[in-house]
Design an enzyme around this catalytic site. Structure first.
Site, PDB file in Angstrom:
ATOM      1  N   GLY A 194      33.592  42.918  37.969  1.00 54.00           N
ATOM      2  CA  GLY A 194      34.569  41.832  38.038  1.00 54.00           C
ATOM      3  C   GLY A 194      35.814  42.241  38.810  1.00 54.00           C
ATOM      4  N   ASP A 195      36.667  41.235  39.086  1.00 57.67           N
ATOM      5  CA  ASP A 195      37.957  41.446  39.756  1.00 57.67           C
ATOM      6  C   ASP A 195      37.817  42.049  41.148  1.00 57.67           C
ATOM      7  OD1 ASP A 195      39.108  40.513  37.426  1.00 57.67           O
ATOM      8  OD2 ASP A 195      39.404  42.523  36.599  1.00 57.67           O
ATOM      9  N   GLY A 249      37.832  40.405  43.884  1.00 56.04           N
ATOM     10  CA  GLY A 249      38.621  39.636  44.860  1.00 56.04           C
ATOM     11  C   GLY A 249      37.925  38.332  45.228  1.00 56.04           C
ATOM     12  N   LYS A 250      37.118  37.823  44.307  1.00 56.71           N
ATOM     13  CA  LYS A 250      36.336  36.604  44.575  1.00 56.71           C
ATOM     14  C   LYS A 250      37.241  35.419  44.921  1.00 56.71           C
ATOM     15  CE  LYS A 250      34.526  37.198  40.471  1.00 56.71           C
ATOM     16  NZ  LYS A 250      34.996  38.554  40.161  1.00 56.71           N
ATOM     17  N   GLY A 262      39.866  35.624  35.904  1.00 56.73           N
ATOM     18  CA  GLY A 262      41.182  35.412  36.497  1.00 56.73           C
ATOM     19  C   GLY A 262      41.005  35.620  37.988  1.00 56.73           C
ATOM     20  N   HIS A 263      41.017  34.547  38.757  1.00 51.62           N
ATOM     21  CA  HIS A 263      40.768  34.634  40.198  1.00 51.62           C
ATOM     22  C   HIS A 263      42.084  34.418  40.932  1.00 51.62           C
ATOM     23  CE1 HIS A 263      36.197  33.649  39.691  1.00 51.62           C
ATOM     24  NE2 HIS A 263      36.586  34.704  39.028  1.00 51.62           N
ATOM     25  N   ARG A 320      21.900  26.363  20.186  1.00 54.01           N
ATOM     26  CA  ARG A 320      21.740  24.906  20.153  1.00 54.01           C
ATOM     27  C   ARG A 320      22.653  24.219  19.142  1.00 54.01           C
ATOM     28  NH1 ARG A 320      15.485  25.869  19.761  1.00 54.01           N
ATOM     29  NH2 ARG A 320      16.384  27.424  18.385  1.00 54.01           N
ATOM     30  N   GLN A 350      33.205  36.998  36.910  1.00 55.10           N
ATOM     31  CA  GLN A 350      32.855  38.352  36.463  1.00 55.10           C
ATOM     32  C   GLN A 350      32.116  39.084  37.595  1.00 55.10           C
ATOM     33  OE1 GLN A 350      32.114  35.630  33.867  1.00 55.10           O
ATOM     34  NE2 GLN A 350      34.287  36.008  33.699  1.00 55.10           N
ATOM     35  N   GLY A 367      46.257  41.268  31.590  1.00 56.89           N
ATOM     36  CA  GLY A 367      47.299  42.242  31.939  1.00 56.89           C
ATOM     37  C   GLY A 367      46.926  43.680  31.584  1.00 56.89           C
TER      38      GLY A 367
HETATM   39  P1  GDP Z   1      38.619  38.133  41.167  1.00 59.62           P
HETATM   40  O1  GDP Z   1      38.557  37.999  39.682  1.00 59.62           O
HETATM   41  O2  GDP Z   1      37.359  38.699  41.732  1.00 59.62           O
HETATM   42  O3  GDP Z   1      39.026  36.868  41.862  1.00 59.62           O
HETATM   43  O4  GDP Z   1      39.748  39.222  41.465  1.00 59.62           O
HETATM   44  P2  GDP Z   1      41.194  39.323  40.745  1.00 59.62           P
HETATM   45  O5  GDP Z   1      42.048  38.238  41.243  1.00 59.62           O
HETATM   46  O6  GDP Z   1      41.043  39.453  39.269  1.00 59.62           O
HETATM   47  O7  GDP Z   1      41.659  40.748  41.222  1.00 59.62           O
HETATM   48  C1  GDP Z   1      41.794  41.061  42.568  1.00 59.62           C
HETATM   49  C2  GDP Z   1      43.248  41.511  42.801  1.00 59.62           C
HETATM   50  O8  GDP Z   1      43.332  42.165  44.038  1.00 59.62           O
HETATM   51  C3  GDP Z   1      44.214  40.366  42.880  1.00 59.62           C
HETATM   52  O9  GDP Z   1      45.468  40.780  42.407  1.00 59.62           O
HETATM   53  C4  GDP Z   1      44.278  40.068  44.379  1.00 59.62           C
HETATM   54  O10 GDP Z   1      45.492  39.451  44.764  1.00 59.62           O
HETATM   55  C5  GDP Z   1      44.182  41.451  44.933  1.00 59.62           C
HETATM   56  N1  GDP Z   1      43.524  41.585  46.232  1.00 59.62           N
HETATM   57  C6  GDP Z   1      42.456  40.894  46.737  1.00 59.62           C
HETATM   58  N2  GDP Z   1      42.091  41.417  47.924  1.00 59.62           N
HETATM   59  C7  GDP Z   1      42.907  42.450  48.178  1.00 59.62           C
HETATM   60  C8  GDP Z   1      43.004  43.409  49.229  1.00 59.62           C
HETATM   61  O11 GDP Z   1      42.222  43.435  50.177  1.00 59.62           O
HETATM   62  N3  GDP Z   1      43.998  44.347  49.127  1.00 59.62           N
HETATM   63  C9  GDP Z   1      44.856  44.381  48.079  1.00 59.62           C
HETATM   64  N4  GDP Z   1      45.794  45.344  48.065  1.00 59.62           N
HETATM   65  N5  GDP Z   1      44.801  43.499  47.057  1.00 59.62           N
HETATM   66  C10 GDP Z   1      43.828  42.555  47.110  1.00 59.62           C
HETATM   67  P1  IMO Z   2      36.686  37.827  36.873  1.00 60.89           P
HETATM   68  O1  IMO Z   2      35.952  36.536  37.136  1.00 60.89           O
HETATM   69  C1  IMO Z   2      36.801  41.674  34.825  1.00 60.89           C
HETATM   70  C2  IMO Z   2      35.037  41.821  30.823  1.00 60.89           C
HETATM   71  C3  IMO Z   2      35.959  42.045  29.645  1.00 60.89           C
HETATM   72  C4  IMO Z   2      35.014  42.761  28.696  1.00 60.89           C
HETATM   73  C5  IMO Z   2      33.691  42.058  28.952  1.00 60.89           C
HETATM   74  C6  IMO Z   2      33.378  40.946  27.958  1.00 60.89           C
HETATM   75  O2  IMO Z   2      38.162  37.696  36.952  1.00 60.89           O
HETATM   76  O3  IMO Z   2      36.134  38.921  37.728  1.00 60.89           O
HETATM   77  P2  IMO Z   2      34.307  38.497  27.545  1.00 60.89           P
HETATM   78  O4  IMO Z   2      35.700  37.985  27.357  1.00 60.89           O
HETATM   79  O5  IMO Z   2      33.598  37.892  28.703  1.00 60.89           O
HETATM   80  O6  IMO Z   2      33.484  38.429  26.297  1.00 60.89           O
HETATM   81  O7  IMO Z   2      34.480  40.064  27.856  1.00 60.89           O
HETATM   82  O8  IMO Z   2      33.769  41.527  30.248  1.00 60.89           O
HETATM   83  N1  IMO Z   2      35.397  40.669  31.690  1.00 60.89           N
HETATM   84  C7  IMO Z   2      35.929  40.796  32.901  1.00 60.89           C
HETATM   85  N2  IMO Z   2      36.321  41.884  33.589  1.00 60.89           N
HETATM   86  N3  IMO Z   2      36.876  40.455  35.399  1.00 60.89           N
HETATM   87  C8  IMO Z   2      36.462  39.350  34.741  1.00 60.89           C
HETATM   88  O9  IMO Z   2      36.388  38.135  35.329  1.00 60.89           O
HETATM   89  C9  IMO Z   2      36.003  39.488  33.422  1.00 60.89           C
HETATM   90  N4  IMO Z   2      35.547  38.623  32.481  1.00 60.89           N
HETATM   91  C10 IMO Z   2      35.167  39.360  31.426  1.00 60.89           C
HETATM   92  O10 IMO Z   2      37.061  42.830  30.009  1.00 60.89           O
HETATM   93  O11 IMO Z   2      34.871  44.102  29.095  1.00 60.89           O
HETATM   94 MG    MG Z   3      39.645  38.599  37.993  1.00 61.55          MG
END
Ligand code: GDP
Ligand code: IMO
Ligand code: MG
Length: 432
Positions: A12-13, A15-16, A40-41, A143, A226, A304
């Protein structure tokens, strides 16, 4: 027309949100297919940062329609909070945001069940985001769940009460039952107010709308949440989320037939992060990990919490590429790797006395020892880079190495959080 899918290849996270926003101009419809407010996107443009949880990341492009698919779980309170944040953009929300009647609702009691389950697990806790995700998907497959379409029915309140009673029975087994009941009383008024607002929004039979749109020649980008290593089947179980985060989830979460899928964009960070518990073979619990966290601002967009950081794990990446049928790789956060004299990449594991280059059944850290290849680092600040031709040779070599190891082209390299800090690569640019 066909459907393209965009999903995360790590934990996850990746940069989707940023990349969906960048790609939206090529599509008519952006459709989220699973997950809920655990996501959190983040996307950034014009100096403003936006974090979306339930709303698809195409929402800032007025021409695009955004669909919340049946595979998503919605907490009406969090959802309304997101909509309020969009008010200054004067979007006609009822036209640009469509919600599947078959999406499931997260009740306040689902959140309490999530908290109770995590507390009971003690040190084995999943590290859930505590948004009620697990219990809501459990009620879906059990269900018992309530769906968005139920709020249009006359007996919605009875359905709610019946499910709540089931939840109360479970909660009554926990010591903190009285405290949970008090919390429930606090949460319910806002939840019902948000449900009332949801009734006024555009609720649709999304699988029908999506298939009609395809027949009409419209293009669709399916947005995952995720990452593949958090997938309920293929992730590091039980430290996973409760939905199908992989490509197949776009079929079940939107009602798309598999043969409609064309491109599969797989997003990965140039290193690895994970938030929450569970194995992470290349995790760096030292100053290098700290440096990645500080430079990459690796703190969860939803909770956070500090993200755990480590080097890129190629066996895990190759596994995710295989499961998803990835056609295009997108490498994020390349700028964060600037300044290291050397960069390590895990190319295999020592596992039970042998060397393997795939992800075994059990990736617990004490069973799997990463084997690293060291590549040269680069010192240049990449955040102003707008052409891959002028990129440092070491970055070109890094990209070429990942492509060669995975056999999949990297078509985008991201060098900063802003929409504009995105380099589209032509195939000929990537040779070392
Ligand atoms: P997502 O859940 O896949 O949409 O990713 P998140 O938003 O949770 O986390 C990605 C973080 O990296 C965010 O704070 C973005 O603003 C930041 N981000 C995305 N692409 C880049 C990059 O190429 N460089 C840097 N430094 N930050 C980036
Ligand atoms: P995005 O879409 C990163 C992680 C949680 C935990 C596990 C299970 O922003 O990439 P849950 O609340 O789904 O039961 O938690 O999955 N997790 C994520 N980690 N990015 C996410 O979403 C996540 N959504 C859930 O931290 O380890
Ligand atoms: Mg995220």
């Amino acid at each position: 027309m066909a459907v393209d899918v965009l999903l995360g290849l790590q934990w996850g996270d990746e940069g989707k949100g940023k990349i969906v926003d960048v790609l939206t101009r090529n599509y008519d419809i952006i459709a989220r297919f699973q997950g809920g407010p655990n996501a959190g996107h983040t996307l950034e443009f014009d100096g403003i940062k936006h974090v979306l949880h339930t709303i698809p990341s195409g929402i800032f492009h007025p021409g695009a329609q955004n669909v919340i698919g049946n595979g998503v779980v919605i907490d009406p309170v969090i959802f309304q909070g997101e909509i309020e944040k969009l008010e200054s953009f004067r979007l006609n929300i009822n036209e640009v945001l469509l919600i599947s009647r078959k999406a499931h609702l997260i009740l306040p009691s689902h959140r309490l069940l999530d908290a109770a389950s995590e507390a009971a697990k003690g040190k084995n806790k999943i590290g859930s985001t505590l948004k009620g995700i697990g219990p809501t998907y459990m009620d879906k497959t059990g269900r018992n769940g309530l769906r968005v379409g139920d709020i249009e029915l006359d007996d919605f309140q009875e359905r709610y009460d019946s499910l709540l009673n089931k939840h109360k029975q479970i909660l009554s087994h926990y010591e903190e039952y009285e405290a949970y009941l008090t919390k429930l009383e606090e949460l319910e008024p806002a939840w019902f107010a948000a449900v009332e607002r949801l009734r006024g929004m555009t609720l649709i039979d999304s699988e029908h709308m999506i298939n009609q749109s395809l027949k009409a020649g419209k293009s669709i980008l399916a947005e995952g949440a995720q990452g593949s290593l958090l997938d309920i089947d293929f992730g590091s179980y039980p430290f996973v989320t409760s939905s199908t985060t992989t490509c197949a989830g776009s079929c079940t979460g939107l009602g798309i037939a598999p043969n409609r899928i064309q491109k599969v964009y797989g997003i990965f960070k140039a290193y690895c992060t994970r938030v929450g518990s569970g194995p992470f073979p290349t995790e760096l619990e030292d100053e290098t990990g700290e440096a990645l966290r500080a430079k990459g601002h690796e703190f969860g967009a939803t909770t956070g919490r500090p993200r755990r950081c480590g080097w890129l794990d190629l066996p895990a990446l190759k596994y995710a590429i295989e499961i998803n049928g990835v056609t295009d790789l997108i490498m994020m956060k390349s700028d964060v790797l600037s300044g290291f004299s050397t960069i390590k990449v895990c190319t295999g594991y020592r596992y039970k006395g042998t060397v393997i280059d795939y992800l075994p059944y059990n990736i617990e850290n004490d069973l799997v020892e990463p084997i690293y290849t060291e590549l040269a680092g680069w010192q240049d600040d990449l955040t102003g880079l707008d052409n891959f031709e002028t990129a440092p040779q070491a970055l070109k070599d890094y990209v070429a190495f990942v492509q060669e190891q995975t056999g999949v082209p990297i078509t985008i390299v991201s060098v900063g959080p802003d929409r504009n800090q995105t380099i589209h690569l032509a195939a000929q640019n990537v040779s070392a």
